[in-house]
Structure formats: C-alpha cells, structure tokens
Design a protein around this motif. Structure first.
Motif, PDB file in Angstrom:
ATOM      1  N   GLU A  65       9.794  -1.726  10.908  1.00 19.88           N
ATOM      2  CA  GLU A  65       9.288  -2.801  10.049  1.00 19.88           C
ATOM      3  C   GLU A  65       8.301  -3.688  10.819  1.00 19.88           C
ATOM      4  O   GLU A  65       7.252  -4.056  10.296  1.00 19.88           O
ATOM      5  CB  GLU A  65      10.450  -3.654   9.516  1.00 19.88           C
ATOM      6  N   ASP A  86       5.065  -1.800  11.412  1.00 18.05           N
ATOM      7  CA  ASP A  86       4.304  -1.750  10.168  1.00 18.05           C
ATOM      8  C   ASP A  86       3.574  -3.073   9.938  1.00 18.05           C
ATOM      9  O   ASP A  86       2.383  -3.072   9.601  1.00 18.05           O
ATOM     10  CB  ASP A  86       5.242  -1.447   9.000  1.00 18.05           C
ATOM     11  N   ALA A  87       4.266  -4.173  10.129  1.00 18.81           N
ATOM     12  CA  ALA A  87       3.655  -5.485   9.882  1.00 18.81           C
ATOM     13  C   ALA A  87       2.593  -5.836  10.919  1.00 18.81           C
ATOM     14  O   ALA A  87       1.551  -6.414  10.587  1.00 18.81           O
ATOM     15  CB  ALA A  87       4.742  -6.561   9.854  1.00 18.81           C
ATOM     16  N   LEU A 116       0.252  -1.269  11.653  1.00 19.57           N
ATOM     17  CA  LEU A 116      -0.180  -0.345  10.611  1.00 19.57           C
ATOM     18  C   LEU A 116      -0.829  -1.045   9.417  1.00 19.57           C
ATOM     19  O   LEU A 116      -1.872  -0.597   8.933  1.00 19.57           O
ATOM     20  CB  LEU A 116       1.001   0.512  10.151  1.00 19.57           C
ATOM     21  N   LYS A 117      -0.237  -2.132   8.951  1.00 21.89           N
ATOM     22  CA  LYS A 117      -0.817  -2.822   7.797  1.00 21.89           C
ATOM     23  C   LYS A 117      -2.187  -3.403   8.123  1.00 21.89           C
ATOM     24  O   LYS A 117      -3.133  -3.241   7.346  1.00 21.89           O
ATOM     25  CB  LYS A 117       0.135  -3.889   7.274  1.00 21.89           C
ATOM     26  N   PRO A 118      -2.366  -4.091   9.277  1.00 20.52           N
ATOM     27  CA  PRO A 118      -3.711  -4.592   9.595  1.00 20.52           C
ATOM     28  C   PRO A 118      -4.749  -3.471   9.749  1.00 20.52           C
ATOM     29  O   PRO A 118      -5.884  -3.615   9.292  1.00 20.52           O
ATOM     30  CB  PRO A 118      -3.521  -5.343  10.920  1.00 20.52           C
ATOM     31  N   ALA A 159      -4.685  -0.532   8.268  1.00 22.03           N
ATOM     32  CA  ALA A 159      -4.956  -0.022   6.925  1.00 22.03           C
ATOM     33  C   ALA A 159      -5.844  -0.988   6.138  1.00 22.03           C
ATOM     34  O   ALA A 159      -6.730  -0.555   5.395  1.00 22.03           O
ATOM     35  CB  ALA A 159      -3.643   0.214   6.180  1.00 22.03           C
ATOM     36  N   THR A 160      -5.634  -2.270   6.333  1.00 23.36           N
ATOM     37  CA  THR A 160      -6.451  -3.267   5.631  1.00 23.36           C
ATOM     38  C   THR A 160      -7.896  -3.198   6.098  1.00 23.36           C
ATOM     39  O   THR A 160      -8.827  -3.197   5.283  1.00 23.36           O
ATOM     40  CB  THR A 160      -5.873  -4.682   5.864  1.00 23.36           C
TER      41      THR A 160
END
Length: 166
Positions: free
Chosen positions: A47, A50-51, A54-56, A58-59
């Motif tokens: 988690e 991901d935060a 991975l999320k940045p 992907a953004t």
C-alpha cells in the motif's frame, strides 16, 4: 495387510497435522494464520509503495505521454499477454529487423529480449533460448543491469527445458 497399515498410518498423520492448525485458537471456531503478521507487513508495504511510487508514476505517465503512445503501449502488452500472441511476435520481429543495422546495439538487445519473453510465454522454449543467446551475444556493448535480466530470462528458459526433460 501392509498396505492397510500404511493407509491407516497416513490417515492418522493427516488428522494430527490438521489438528495443529487450530492450536492456540482463542475460540472454538477460530483458526490461526501462522503468516498473519508477515501478511499484514507485506500488505502495508504494498500500500505504501503504491501511494509513494506507483500512483505518482502513473499520474505523470497519463499526464505527459500522448494518448496515441499510451494506446500503442497498451495494445502491445495486451497482444503479448493474450493466448494468441502472434500479432505481438510479428511486431517484435519487425523491431528486431529495424534495430539490426543501428549502431547502438541496445535496441537490438531490447527487441530480442522481449521476443524471448513472448516465446517463453508461448511455451516455445527452444526458440526462446536461441533468441536470448542472440541477445546475450551483444553483451560486450551493454550495461550490467541489462545483462542481469537477460541472464535471468535465459536461466528461466533452461530451467523450464530441464523440467520438461524430467
């Protein structure tokens, strides 16, 4: 007689081992998960990863990479992961051919490496081994981190081939 005794002994062993799974339970119906503490740590790590990463990524990818390029990447990996990856393999063959005359052999290596991975996924291990050997022949011109994954792929192919021979 001997077979019955072995079967009985095996059945008793299974019952004893299955009884161990409820050892230390706080209530009659509760089963303990011996990996629960580890699983919770891994879940928390995933988690957080991901935060934080991975999320940045992907953004940024979706904001700055053009839609046409993203669609091409999606199509490529969609084709590569499908059961019939002939389309992906045809595109990779074209990439191998285009990269051949270039002076930077990194492109040839990357195309051959992806082709080897697709062949592994298709189960064509002999062809995958051949392609990965061709990729590794470019080794003197590449950086070490690229070679690590190439040797890893080739080792996987040889391991799968050995398992088929057993």
């Amino acid at each position: 007689m001997m077979r019955t005794a072995g079967l009985t002994l095996g059945l008793v062993g299974v019952m004893v081992v299955s009884g161990c799974s409820t050892l230390g339970a706080k209530s009659a119906g509760q089963k303990l998960d011996p990996w629960e503490n580890w699983n919770r740590k891994v879940f928390t790590f995933n988690e957080d990863l991901d935060a934080a990463v991975l999320k940045p990524v992907a953004t940024v990818y979706s904001k700055f990479v053009p839609q046409l390029v993203r669609r091409g990447v999606d199509n490529f990996f969609g084709n590569a992961s499908s059961r019939n990856s002939a389309s992906a393999l045809a595109h990779i063959d074209e990439a191998v051919e285009l990269a051949g005359p270039l002076s930077d052999k990194k492109y040839s290596f990357d195309a051959l490496s992806v082709k080897g991975q697709i062949l592994i996924r298709q189960g064509n291990l002999a062809a995958a081994a051949d392609i990965l050997n061709r990729a590794l022949a470019l080794a003197p011109e590449l950086k070490v981190e690229k070679l690590f994954y190439a040797y890893l792929d080739r080792g996987d192919v040889y391991n799968q081939l050995a398992n088929k021979c057993d």
